[in-house]
Design a protein around this motif. Structure first.
Motif, PDB file in Angstrom:
ATOM      1  N   CYS A 154       0.826  -1.205   0.000  1.00 23.46           N
ATOM      2  CA  CYS A 154       0.000   0.000   0.000  1.00 23.46           C
ATOM      3  C   CYS A 154       0.862   1.257   0.000  1.00 23.46           C
ATOM      4  O   CYS A 154       1.939   1.299   0.605  1.00 23.46           O
TER       5      CYS A 154
ATOM      6  N   GLU B 295      -0.804   7.323  -0.384  1.00 26.76           N
ATOM      7  CA  GLU B 295      -1.986   7.905  -1.028  1.00 26.76           C
ATOM      8  C   GLU B 295      -3.189   6.965  -0.947  1.00 26.76           C
ATOM      9  O   GLU B 295      -4.340   7.406  -0.862  1.00 26.76           O
ATOM     10  N   GLU B 296      -2.939   5.649  -0.964  1.00 25.69           N
ATOM     11  CA  GLU B 296      -4.019   4.664  -0.922  1.00 25.69           C
ATOM     12  C   GLU B 296      -4.490   4.362   0.493  1.00 25.69           C
ATOM     13  O   GLU B 296      -5.618   3.941   0.716  1.00 25.69           O
TER      14      GLU B 296
ATOM     15  N   LYS C  37      -5.691  -1.424   3.531  1.00 24.17           N
ATOM     16  CA  LYS C  37      -5.236  -0.073   3.186  1.00 24.17           C
ATOM     17  C   LYS C  37      -4.525   0.539   4.392  1.00 24.17           C
ATOM     18  O   LYS C  37      -5.036   1.461   5.048  1.00 24.17           O
TER      19      LYS C  37
END
Length: 368
Positions: A237, A240-241, A297
């Protein structure tokens, strides 16, 4: 003050009194020349504080290195806290935290053109640097305020905005390593970790409490957190994600970083003491905590200083497949019309180097 706090204060008071007497005697020995304070034959900048830590010495040292190392051949000298070596050690370019300590290792990695060295006895360290092939014009000394065997050309004292020295008391009840009056040894006092906006009335109130002497200047700085960068090649990950972040720290005051990370992520934390040496058990704890966060995430966020020790850990390989990122921190100074920190420090360094050059030239002429 709570009853518990009062009880602790009363219990620690005798210890604080004896500690204060010891500090008083030690400083008097230096004042009367019984203990010798040496002035190096090279321009030096000392960066330190009165409290036990957490004022931002490393980011401010980096600020000085960025500002000055492009103009002068500069060296960085530290005691190398918690390193496994002893005596004078000159970094060979390999930023080994176990050999030279986490902060010097970070400096060595970020400033390859700066000579980085460690030594418990700073004067011995300075003499070794001056005998090296590439003699420095300027030496920046880390955490040297209480190391009075060396008298820096320029002494910079840091004090934290939310925990200023003038509201603190002597160890062990408080956090001060010596009396508040020791601030008089500094030419420059920086109030660190300020809010990005500080009204003139608040500034003036702080300066009033600091009570600077006529030769002292007071500046105000704050931390700016930059874009996260990966420690290891990352296939997981990205920042930004991610929606969740595990904040991994072994620093004095992690609350500032946590406050910043909480602006963007749902956060969990693994908090260790300042300068903590990460063991295999610690790394396993971090990995388990990360794996138990109920989402894909997610990332791990840590500091540059912690990264030096994580990479030096025997269990570092257990972190290589995880999305672990450093959040670099930089120092910025609040706008101060006609009172620029950069101009003040560069003028002082230039004048001191010029004076020492003239003195060396005059000495050579006399010897002839």
């Amino acid at each position: 003050m709570s009853n518990t706090r009062k009880t602790i204060a009363l219990l620690l008071l005798p210890v604080s009194i004896w500690y204060a007497i010891g500090i008083l005697v030690r400083n008097l020995l230096f004042t009367f020349g019984i203990k010798k304070e040496e002035v190096p034959h090279v321009t030096t900048i000392g960066v330190g504080n009165l409290s036990t830590g957490g004022t931002g010495k490393t980011p401010h040292t980096e600020y000085l290195l960025k500002l000055l190392s492009g103009t002068y051949h500069t060296a960085f000298l530290s005691r190398g806290y918690k390193r496994k070596s002893k005596g004078f050690v000159l970094s060979t370019g390999d930023p080994d935290a176990k050999l030279i300590g986490d902060e010097p290792a970070m400096v060595a990695r970020k400033f390859p053109d700066v000579t980085t060295a460690v030594c418990e006895k700073r004067m011995i360290g300075i003499k070794n640097l001056l005998q090296s092939e590439n003699e420095p014009e300027l030496i920046i000394l880390d955490d040297v305020y209480q190391h009075r065997y060396v008298k820096p050309s320029i002494n910079i004292l840091l004090t934290e905005y939310y925990h200023p020295f003038y509201q603190d008391t002597i160890l062990p009840f408080g956090n001060l390593r010596e009396f508040r009056s020791a601030k008089n040894r500094a030419q420059i006092i920086i109030v660190t970790k300020c809010p990005e906006k500080l009204d003139p009335m608040t500034r003036n109130n702080i300066i009033h409490h600091i009570k600077p002497l006529p030769f002292q200047q007071v500046f105000f700085s704050y931390f700016s957190y930059e874009t996260p960068i990966p420690i290891f090649p990352n296939n997981g990950c990205t920042p930004e994600e991610a929606t969740h972040a595990l904040v991994l720290t072994g620093i004095a005051h992690p609350k500032y970083l946590l406050k910043h990370i909480k602006k963007q992520y749902i956060t969990s934390s693994c908090t260790f003491p300042d300068h903590h040496d990460f063991t295999t058990a610690d790394i396993i704890q971090v990995v388990d905590t990360f794996n138990n966060i109920p989402t894909d995430k997610k990332i791990i966020i840590t500091t540059e200083k912690d990264a030096s020790r994580l990479q030096a850990s025997e269990a570092a390989s257990k972190l290589k497949d995880l999305p672990i990122f450093i959040v670099p921190v930089s120092v910025k100074f609040l706008d101060e019309p006609n009172n620029s920190f950069d101009k003040t420090i560069t003028d002082l360094v230039r004048e001191n180097i010029s004076f020492l050059s003239s003195l060396k030239a005059a000495t050579k002429t006399i010897l002839k």
